[in-house]
Write a protein that holds these residues in place. Sequence first.
Motif, PDB file in Angstrom:
ATOM      1  N   SER A   1       0.833  -1.210   0.000  1.00  0.00           N
ATOM      2  CA  SER A   1       0.000   0.000   0.000  1.00  0.00           C
ATOM      3  C   SER A   1       0.867   1.258   0.000  1.00  0.00           C
ATOM      4  O   SER A   1       0.539   2.263  -0.637  1.00  0.00           O
ATOM      5  N   GLN A   2       1.994   1.213   0.708  1.00  0.00           N
ATOM      6  CA  GLN A   2       2.921   2.344   0.737  1.00  0.00           C
ATOM      7  C   GLN A   2       3.579   2.540  -0.627  1.00  0.00           C
ATOM      8  O   GLN A   2       3.794   3.673  -1.062  1.00  0.00           O
ATOM      9  N   LYS A   3       3.875   1.446  -1.295  1.00  0.00           N
ATOM     10  CA  LYS A   3       4.460   1.528  -2.632  1.00  0.00           C
ATOM     11  C   LYS A   3       3.535   2.287  -3.576  1.00  0.00           C
ATOM     12  O   LYS A   3       3.984   3.165  -4.332  1.00  0.00           O
ATOM     13  N   GLY A   4       2.226   1.969  -3.507  1.00  0.00           N
ATOM     14  CA  GLY A   4       1.256   2.649  -4.352  1.00  0.00           C
ATOM     15  C   GLY A   4       1.183   4.139  -4.076  1.00  0.00           C
ATOM     16  O   GLY A   4       1.057   4.949  -5.002  1.00  0.00           O
ATOM     17  N   ILE A   5       1.290   4.502  -2.805  1.00  0.00           N
ATOM     18  CA  ILE A   5       1.225   5.923  -2.440  1.00  0.00           C
ATOM     19  C   ILE A   5       2.458   6.668  -2.933  1.00  0.00           C
ATOM     20  O   ILE A   5       2.356   7.784  -3.456  1.00  0.00           O
ATOM     21  N   VAL A   6       3.647   6.067  -2.777  1.00  0.00           N
ATOM     22  CA  VAL A   6       4.888   6.726  -3.205  1.00  0.00           C
ATOM     23  C   VAL A   6       4.914   6.888  -4.725  1.00  0.00           C
ATOM     24  O   VAL A   6       5.382   7.906  -5.240  1.00  0.00           O
ATOM     25  N   ILE A   7       4.385   5.898  -5.444  1.00  0.00           N
ATOM     26  CA  ILE A   7       4.332   6.008  -6.906  1.00  0.00           C
ATOM     27  C   ILE A   7       3.279   7.028  -7.327  1.00  0.00           C
ATOM     28  O   ILE A   7       3.529   7.873  -8.193  1.00  0.00           O
ATOM     29  N   GLY A   8       2.100   6.964  -6.678  1.00  0.00           N
ATOM     30  CA  GLY A   8       1.034   7.909  -6.997  1.00  0.00           C
ATOM     31  C   GLY A   8       0.273   7.545  -8.249  1.00  0.00           C
ATOM     32  O   GLY A   8       0.674   6.674  -9.027  1.00  0.00           O
ATOM     33  N   ARG A   9      -0.828   8.225  -8.462  1.00  0.00           N
ATOM     34  CA  ARG A   9      -1.652   7.972  -9.645  1.00  0.00           C
ATOM     35  C   ARG A   9      -0.871   8.328 -10.910  1.00  0.00           C
ATOM     36  O   ARG A   9      -0.405   9.451 -11.066  1.00  0.00           O
ATOM     37  N   GLY A  10      -0.754   7.354 -11.805  1.00  0.00           N
ATOM     38  CA  GLY A  10      -0.023   7.579 -13.045  1.00  0.00           C
ATOM     39  C   GLY A  10       1.454   7.883 -12.839  1.00  0.00           C
ATOM     40  O   GLY A  10       2.107   8.416 -13.742  1.00  0.00           O
ATOM     41  N   GLY A  11       1.965   7.523 -11.659  1.00  0.00           N
ATOM     42  CA  GLY A  11       3.376   7.767 -11.360  1.00  0.00           C
ATOM     43  C   GLY A  11       3.709   9.199 -10.997  1.00  0.00           C
ATOM     44  O   GLY A  11       4.892   9.573 -10.903  1.00  0.00           O
ATOM     45  N   GLU A  12       2.666  10.025 -10.750  1.00  0.00           N
ATOM     46  CA  GLU A  12       2.898  11.458 -10.535  1.00  0.00           C
ATOM     47  C   GLU A  12       3.702  11.763  -9.279  1.00  0.00           C
ATOM     48  O   GLU A  12       4.561  12.655  -9.278  1.00  0.00           O
TER      49      GLU A  12
END
Length: 319
Positions: free
Chosen positions: A263-274
């Motif tokens: 879940s933290q990985k998804g947050i650090v990457i962000g939507r569309g990698g932003e």
Amino acid sequence: MYYLVAPQYTVDVERKRALYVPSKEQENDPNRPMKIAVVGRPNVGKSTLMNQLVGEKLSIVTSKAQTTRHRILGIVNDDDHQIVFSDTPGVVNAAYKLHENMMEYVSTSLQDADVLLFVTDTLEQTMNHEGTLARIKKLNIPVLCLINKVDKSNQDKVAERIKYWQEQMPLAEVMPISALHRFNIETVWNRILHHIPENPPYYDKEEISDRPMRFFVSEIIREKIFTFCQKEIPYSTQIEIEQYEDTVHLISIRAVIIVERDSQKGIVIGRGGEMLKKIGRQARIDIQKFLDKKVFLETFVKVDKDWRSSEAKLKKYGY
């Protein structure tokens, strides 16, 4: 508001200095660099103070607490001295194995120090770690108790804090400072120089720290995560530099951001990698300033479950 003018207090520094006895290590090894430890609880401005004293941004500075994890040495030279400043993690009651290792850095710094800069601020009522405070009181070295962030306080509050710490540390020199605005930093410098003898350089005079450039690159990236990410995310991240290639015109860096959860990985990457792009973009700007060279930076995110609680993983990451 506290007016940043000459402080209205006196310290009997000659009497206090006479009570300090040089260690045998100081007397027997004249080539050893003079070490100044910077210690205090999280978020009192230790890293800002050290960066001001060293003249380089070596330590992360953010509004969030517990940003410094390592013992970071900053080296300052003049004609007669080489002084090694040691910025330490904030003194905490350990909640993770990582915190225990961070407190080991604090303990080592207290053991090695020739002069101690104990940093507090106008909001701290008392030291949050009684064991460390008790140890500081027993030190047989000069101690400067620096009450930081006076620019955010008022005259009465600062006077009350000065009186409190003079009672708590009767052998220390207590003075108000604002590291951010450089208020009384020159006085701190003069007091440090007063307490240390002339000494030959131990490190190369061109060095600003004992840490490699890879370390400072990782710290700049971690600072941007603290800037742009919220809650537990910054505290769960670790930066690994997988590639650092320095050519004539360009430094190519490949950095991996380690987190503890998917879940933290998804947050650090962000939507569309932003979010990852934002972190990388801002980090690259500061890395180029620090290295004074064009930088190509690639960033990736990887999960290493519960790395902060594993002794083996902490060793792998240099703690």
